[in-house]
Design an enzyme around this catalytic site. Structure first.
Site, mmCIF file in Angstrom:
data_model
loop_
_atom_site.group_PDB
_atom_site.id
_atom_site.type_symbol
_atom_site.label_atom_id
_atom_site.label_comp_id
_atom_site.label_asym_id
_atom_site.label_seq_id
_atom_site.Cartn_x
_atom_site.Cartn_y
_atom_site.Cartn_z
ATOM 1 N N GLU A 41 -0.934 5.411 -21.367
ATOM 2 C CA GLU A 41 0.230 4.771 -20.900
ATOM 3 C C GLU A 41 1.099 6.282 -20.451
ATOM 4 O O GLU A 41 0.913 6.648 -21.722
ATOM 5 C CB GLU A 41 0.915 4.310 -21.307
ATOM 6 C CG GLU A 41 1.758 3.898 -21.386
ATOM 7 C CD GLU A 41 2.389 2.251 -21.713
ATOM 8 O OE1 GLU A 41 3.986 2.015 -21.532
ATOM 9 O OE2 GLU A 41 2.679 2.295 -23.206
ATOM 10 N N LYS A 114 5.012 -3.078 -15.816
ATOM 11 C CA LYS A 114 4.651 -4.043 -17.190
ATOM 12 C C LYS A 114 5.932 -4.788 -16.971
ATOM 13 O O LYS A 114 7.079 -4.155 -17.160
ATOM 14 C CB LYS A 114 5.587 -2.553 -18.734
ATOM 15 C CG LYS A 114 5.043 -3.036 -19.771
ATOM 16 C CD LYS A 114 5.580 -1.071 -20.255
ATOM 17 C CE LYS A 114 5.169 -1.658 -21.875
ATOM 18 N NZ LYS A 114 5.164 -0.472 -22.742
ATOM 19 N N CYS A 151 0.257 -1.674 -22.524
ATOM 20 C CA CYS A 151 0.539 -1.602 -24.096
ATOM 21 C C CYS A 151 1.613 -2.597 -24.270
ATOM 22 O O CYS A 151 0.801 -4.039 -24.558
ATOM 23 C CB CYS A 151 1.722 -0.231 -24.079
ATOM 24 S SG CYS A 151 2.194 0.034 -25.622
#
Length: 293
Positions: A41, A114, A151
């Site tokens: 990331e 995300k 993540c």
């Protein structure tokens, strides 16, 4: 069988050096036969979310932009699919934490923004990132349909399930997570093992391989309000029964190629037909924030 390369890297404040080292690792993995390469990331820079600083928005870039050009050229040069991660500038004042998949011809195969954005000490992502609005849509590539998440998304079984329901061949998590210096060794290890366990559970529950690539090494907090983050590495690949096919160390940079047998997922789903037995008529409560007893 997909030959999957992962790059677990320790980043510094020198963005060009970080990118050059990634380029070298990509070239080496491609030379060793990788077809798919997954990066961590926000891999171009330090993990800047340790502080809230408006000037950091200058790091953001459009899509297409400099990073997609850089990694697109590498994908084309080496004939590999690359899962990248960048700070996307969508419009003035509108930014995302975005994964971009580069096809082996250098084109953008697709993007994922995300969806789950954390806000914790040293992880002030809500200051920088607007939650994604593209949903949980896998990205079609020449090596398969990739269920790319990022993540904090990795803790949510709903995200993994929706990617699987839309036909993802594997789940991929570019990651930046590490130890808080204030936690003792036992607590640090509980957190690292919980992180590994929840993602292996996604593999089991959905009958899919999981690829998680984390950054590694210590990065100081520029604001000095926290002791900084010691990113725990431990990048891993799990098979569709949660079996660990590979796990990197927790202190050093590491590159590896792992062979992932996608056909095995079909066999596992025949043995454990979770999708067949789901009680979709009883799951309406999952769309609520919380349910009264």
């Amino acid at each position: 069988m997909i030959r999957t390369g992962i790059i677990q890297q320790h980043n510094t404040a020198d963005i060009q050096d970080n990118m050059n080292r990634l380029a070298n690792s990509i070239a080496q993995l491609a030379k060793e036969g990788a077809q798919l390469i997954v990066l961590q990331e926000l891999h171009n820079s330090l993990y800047f979310c340790q502080e809230e600083q408006v000037d950091i928005f200058d790091l953001a870039e459009p899509i297409p932009g400099p990073s997609t050009q850089f990694f697109g050229q590498l994908a084309k040069e080496h004939g590999v699919v690359i899962v990248t991660s960048l700070f996307e500038k969508r419009a003035p004042g509108l930014y995302h934490n975005t994964a971009v998949v580069m096809e082996k011809d250098g084109s953008v195969a697709g993007i994922y923004r995300k969806m789950h954005i954390p806000d914790d000490p040293a992880y002030y992502e809500k200051f920088y990132f607007t939650p994604g609005d593209l949903g949980f849509q896998p990205i079609d590539t020449s090596v398969g349909r990739l269920g790319v998440l990022v993540c904090w998304d990795q803790w949510y079984p709903e995200a993994a399930r929706l990617m699987a329901m839309r036909g993802a061949d594997m789940l991929i998590y570019p990651t930046a997570i590490g130890y808080a210096a204030s936690d003792d060794e036992a607590e640090q290890q509980r957190q690292r093992e919980a992180w590994t366990t929840i993602q292996r559970a996604h593999a089991v529950a959905n009958g899919l391989p999981v690829v998680a690539v984390n950054r590694v090494g210590f990065e100081p907090d520029p604001s000095q309000q926290t002791p900084g983050i010691n990113f725990w590495g431990s990048s891993f690949v799990a098979g569709p029964q949660g079996e660990l096919l590979f796990r990197a160390n927790d202190t050093e940079e590491q590159c590896a190629i792992i062979d992932i047998d996608l056909a095995h997922s079909e066999q596992v789903r025949r043995w454990w037909p979770f999708f067949r037995d789901r009680r979709i008529d009883e799951y309406g409560g999952l769309t609520q924030r919380f349910l009264k007893p």
